[in-house]
Design a protein around this motif. Structure first.
Motif, PDB file in Angstrom:
ATOM      1  N   PHE A  43       0.819  -1.206   0.000  1.00  0.00           N
ATOM      2  CA  PHE A  43       0.000   0.000   0.000  1.00  0.00           C
ATOM      3  C   PHE A  43       0.859   1.265   0.000  1.00  0.00           C
ATOM      4  CE2 PHE A  43      -2.736  -3.009   2.644  1.00  0.00           C
ATOM      5  CZ  PHE A  43      -3.437  -3.460   1.534  1.00  0.00           C
ATOM      6  N   PHE A  47       1.006   3.102  -3.538  1.00  0.00           N
ATOM      7  CA  PHE A  47       0.189   4.300  -3.703  1.00  0.00           C
ATOM      8  C   PHE A  47       0.810   5.328  -4.663  1.00  0.00           C
ATOM      9  CE2 PHE A  47      -1.040   8.545  -1.780  1.00  0.00           C
ATOM     10  CZ  PHE A  47      -2.258   8.614  -2.441  1.00  0.00           C
ATOM     11  N   LEU A 200      -5.907   2.604  -2.383  1.00  0.00           N
ATOM     12  CA  LEU A 200      -4.567   2.528  -1.809  1.00  0.00           C
ATOM     13  C   LEU A 200      -4.318   3.653  -0.817  1.00  0.00           C
ATOM     14  CD1 LEU A 200      -2.363   1.435  -4.852  1.00  0.00           C
ATOM     15  CD2 LEU A 200      -3.075   0.072  -2.889  1.00  0.00           C
ATOM     16  N   ALA A 237       1.149  -2.416  -7.153  1.00  0.00           N
ATOM     17  CA  ALA A 237       0.298  -1.426  -7.817  1.00  0.00           C
ATOM     18  C   ALA A 237      -0.057  -1.865  -9.234  1.00  0.00           C
ATOM     19  CB  ALA A 237       0.993  -0.071  -7.838  1.00  0.00           C
TER      20      ALA A 237
END
Length: 299
Positions: A43, A47, A200, A237
């Motif tokens: 995360f 992000f 996220l 991601a």
């Protein structure tokens, strides 16, 4: 020829491959960072990459960025919070000395996703689609359960933890799809990327606050391992980007059922890299997965 509507198939396969790579990278960081520290990497470091992906997509499509609607937030929070909750339950189950059985129960996620998608989003469920989901799931269970594991099935704790974790993962998939389809006036690519950025952000915020309160040293350790964390974050991601693109195009149950091909990837790695032979039980399970996935794509 793939139509836009059928692009969810390659998107899901790419996402599954990316998830395998991300999991391998996270696993190597679990030792120095602990379970939640390694989890937060996907995360915290994912992000910024999601923002980069989103900016590139906005520049390419020219879509205007809408402000999150009131309808968007309940779905997004359902997806983001359910995913964190599911991860915690899964880790608790895996620590209960019932890894194989728990894994089998976790794979009921596809069935539960179909049920939740039908109840909350009105996703269509045909008889053939339900049969495909059941066949593929049974194939995973057959592959996962090994001889001698049946003695653990009677244990109520891994059963409950595994089934509830699968339910939470299913709710997260439905929540993310629900958030994506509420984004108005943009392409499906923009809607998926938009939801991913917010998801996220929420997950990073929650886990970072948790670590600050409970284990602040872990955050400094994460920053000290920024190089491997950056790669793991990028892979996380990228995998999530393709998951969300798939969710934007089809029912969450379709995506999560096709995602069971991850089991085939793992078996292939075990066979070709580690020279581990496949048993008749594993081959029969793989055959069921292939039949179920083929049926799903065909219908």
């Amino acid at each position: 020829m793939f139509t836009i509507a059928s692009l969810w198939i390659p998107f899901t396969i790419i996402a599954s491959l990316g998830q395998v790579a991300r999991n391998a990278m996270q696993r190597s960081l679990t030792g120095p960072l602990g379970t939640w520290g390694a989890t937060n990497i996907r995360f915290l470091f994912g992000f910024p990459f999601s923002i980069v992906f989103f900016v590139v997509i906005i520049l390419a499509t020219g879509d205007k960025v809408p402000w999150p609607s009131a309808e968007f937030w309940p779905w997004l929070l359902l997806g983001a919070l359910s995913q964190i909750f599911a991860t915690g339950l899964m880790l608790a189950a895996m620590n209960d000395r019932s890894f194989v059985v728990t894994t089998a129960y976790l794979k009921t996620e596809a069935i539960q996703t179909a049920i939740f998608g039908f109840v909350f989003l009105g996703d269509q469920l045909t008889v053939l689609k339900v049969a495909a989901i059941l066949i593929a799931t049974i194939g995973v269970v057959v592959t996962a359960l090994r001889p001698g594991a049946t003695r653990n099935i009677a244990s109520i704790r891994p059963t409950v933890l595994g089934l509830v974790a699968a339910a939470a993962f299913a709710l997260s998939a439905v929540g993310f799809r629900g958030a994506i389809i509420t984004v108005p006036g943009v392409s499906f690519v923009t809607a998926a990327s938009y939801a991913l950025v917010w998801a996220l952000f929420v997950q990073t915020l929650i886990l970072t606050i948790y670590l600050l309160a409970r284990a602040p040293k872990v955050l400094s350790d994460i920053l000290g391992l920024w190089k491997p964390s950056m790669l793991a974050g990028f892979m996380g991601a990228a995998a999530s980007q393709f998951w969300f693109l798939a969710f934007a195009l089809t029912a969450a149950a379709n995506v999560r059922t096709l995602a069971l091909v991850e089991v085939l990837f793992a078996q292939a790695v075990a066979y070709y890299s580690f020279k581990q032979p496949l048993s008749a039980r594993e081959l029969s399970g793989i055959a069921l997965i292939v039949v179920g996935v083929a049926m799903l794509i065909a219908v």
